[in-house]
Design a protein around this motif. Sequence first.
Motif, short mmCIF file in Angstrom:
data_model
loop_
_atom_site.label_atom_id
_atom_site.label_comp_id
_atom_site.label_asym_id
_atom_site.label_seq_id
_atom_site.Cartn_x
_atom_site.Cartn_y
_atom_site.Cartn_z
N LEU A 30 0.15 1.33 12.42
CA LEU A 30 0.35 2.35 11.40
C LEU A 30 1.82 2.44 11.01
CD1 LEU A 30 -1.21 4.49 9.81
CD2 LEU A 30 -0.85 6.07 11.72
N VAL A 31 2.70 2.40 11.98
CA VAL A 31 4.14 2.51 11.70
C VAL A 31 4.62 1.29 10.91
CG1 VAL A 31 6.43 2.44 12.79
CG2 VAL A 31 4.69 4.04 13.61
N ILE A 32 4.09 0.12 11.21
CA ILE A 32 4.46 -1.07 10.44
C ILE A 32 4.10 -0.88 8.96
CG2 ILE A 32 3.86 -3.50 10.04
CD1 ILE A 32 3.60 -3.77 13.10
N ARG A 33 2.90 -0.37 8.71
CA ARG A 33 2.46 -0.11 7.33
C ARG A 33 3.36 0.93 6.67
NH1 ARG A 33 -0.94 -3.65 4.73
NH2 ARG A 33 -2.23 -4.64 6.33
N LEU A 34 3.64 1.99 7.38
CA LEU A 34 4.45 3.07 6.81
C LEU A 34 5.88 2.62 6.54
CD1 LEU A 34 3.22 6.09 8.94
CD2 LEU A 34 2.88 5.76 6.48
N SER A 35 6.40 1.73 7.37
CA SER A 35 7.77 1.26 7.16
C SER A 35 7.93 0.52 5.84
CB SER A 35 8.21 0.37 8.33
OG SER A 35 7.46 -0.84 8.36
N HIS A 36 6.85 -0.11 5.38
CA HIS A 36 6.88 -0.78 4.07
C HIS A 36 6.80 0.25 2.95
CE1 HIS A 36 6.75 -4.78 5.73
NE2 HIS A 36 5.61 -4.55 6.36
N ALA A 37 5.97 1.28 3.15
CA ALA A 37 5.78 2.29 2.10
C ALA A 37 6.94 3.27 2.05
CB ALA A 37 4.47 3.04 2.35
N LEU A 38 7.65 3.43 3.18
CA LEU A 38 8.75 4.39 3.26
C LEU A 38 10.01 3.70 3.78
CD1 LEU A 38 6.69 7.28 4.88
CD2 LEU A 38 7.50 7.21 2.51
N ALA B 201 0.83 -1.21 0.00
CA ALA B 201 0.00 0.00 0.00
C ALA B 201 0.86 1.25 0.00
CB ALA B 201 -0.92 0.00 1.21
N THR B 202 0.39 2.27 -0.71
CA THR B 202 1.11 3.53 -0.78
C THR B 202 0.81 4.38 0.46
OG1 THR B 202 -0.70 4.67 -1.91
CG2 THR B 202 0.91 3.50 -3.29
N VAL B 203 1.59 5.43 0.63
CA VAL B 203 1.34 6.35 1.75
C VAL B 203 -0.06 6.96 1.62
CG1 VAL B 203 2.09 8.49 2.87
CG2 VAL B 203 3.79 6.87 2.02
N GLU B 204 -0.46 7.28 0.41
CA GLU B 204 -1.80 7.85 0.19
C GLU B 204 -2.89 6.87 0.59
OE1 GLU B 204 1.09 10.14 -1.98
OE2 GLU B 204 0.68 8.00 -1.98
N GLU B 205 -2.71 5.61 0.27
CA GLU B 205 -3.70 4.59 0.65
C GLU B 205 -3.74 4.40 2.16
OE1 GLU B 205 -3.67 1.72 -3.33
OE2 GLU B 205 -2.12 1.46 -1.78
N ILE B 206 -2.58 4.45 2.79
CA ILE B 206 -2.52 4.34 4.26
C ILE B 206 -3.22 5.54 4.90
CG2 ILE B 206 -0.97 4.31 6.25
CD1 ILE B 206 1.08 2.86 4.38
N ALA B 207 -2.95 6.72 4.37
CA ALA B 207 -3.58 7.93 4.90
C ALA B 207 -5.10 7.85 4.76
CB ALA B 207 -3.05 9.16 4.19
N ALA B 208 -5.58 7.39 3.63
CA ALA B 208 -7.02 7.29 3.40
C ALA B 208 -7.66 6.30 4.37
CB ALA B 208 -7.29 6.86 1.95
N ALA B 209 -6.99 5.16 4.59
CA ALA B 209 -7.52 4.17 5.53
C ALA B 209 -7.58 4.73 6.95
CB ALA B 209 -6.64 2.91 5.49
#
Length: 217
Positions: free
Chosen positions: A154-162, A96-104
């Motif tokens: 959230l940080v786990i998701r972001l670590s994959h996107a960033l 998932a992209t940062v935008e998709e994470i933000a939307a969720a």
Amino acid sequence: MASSPTTKPPQKADGRRESGERTRQRLLEATRELLAERGEDAIRLRDITDAAQVNVAAVNYHFGCVKALYTAAIKEAIEAIIDESIEQLSELSDDATVEEIAAAWIRPAIAARCGPSCDQRRAFMRITARASSHPPEELCEWMAAAIARFHDELVIRLSHALPGVPETELRFRVSCAAGILQVLRTDGMQSELEDKPGPEVEQLLVPVISGALGAGR
């Protein structure tokens, strides 16, 4: 021959338990609505019992005291919001992209804000916003743990996107974005977002939240 002692039918006991649970839920629902509308300092015990259509003794029986009732209602609201937010994240793909994470992340808040005024989620969101701004002393530690549970996901998701961004920096960005979202929860964007439907609000906010999370990547 002595007769065997009579026993009460189990149905009666079950009926009493069900009636007690209904009373308990009415108290929680009434308290949630009043907390969302007025805040804890503006509620009297009589306001709650009148709204729930129960007597004052029911509060002591089910919760011990009115403070414990407030605590239970606030915890229930915060847990519902966090669980829904984590569920939104869990539905994302691993890439998932940062935008998709933000939307969720922001979707539950938008749904609560733009949904029907009687929507339970709106009450949950307002209670969560009030508690976040002025956390009750007895809930500070619990709230910190509850929020950390979501931030960890959230940080786990972001670590994959960033990839390559240190965890400490990701958590800082999450805290910054959370401050923006808090404004939405407290109706601080009322004039800017008034009468806008949910999809339009999401379209406006996703770039802002993803910008804070991505930090101009």
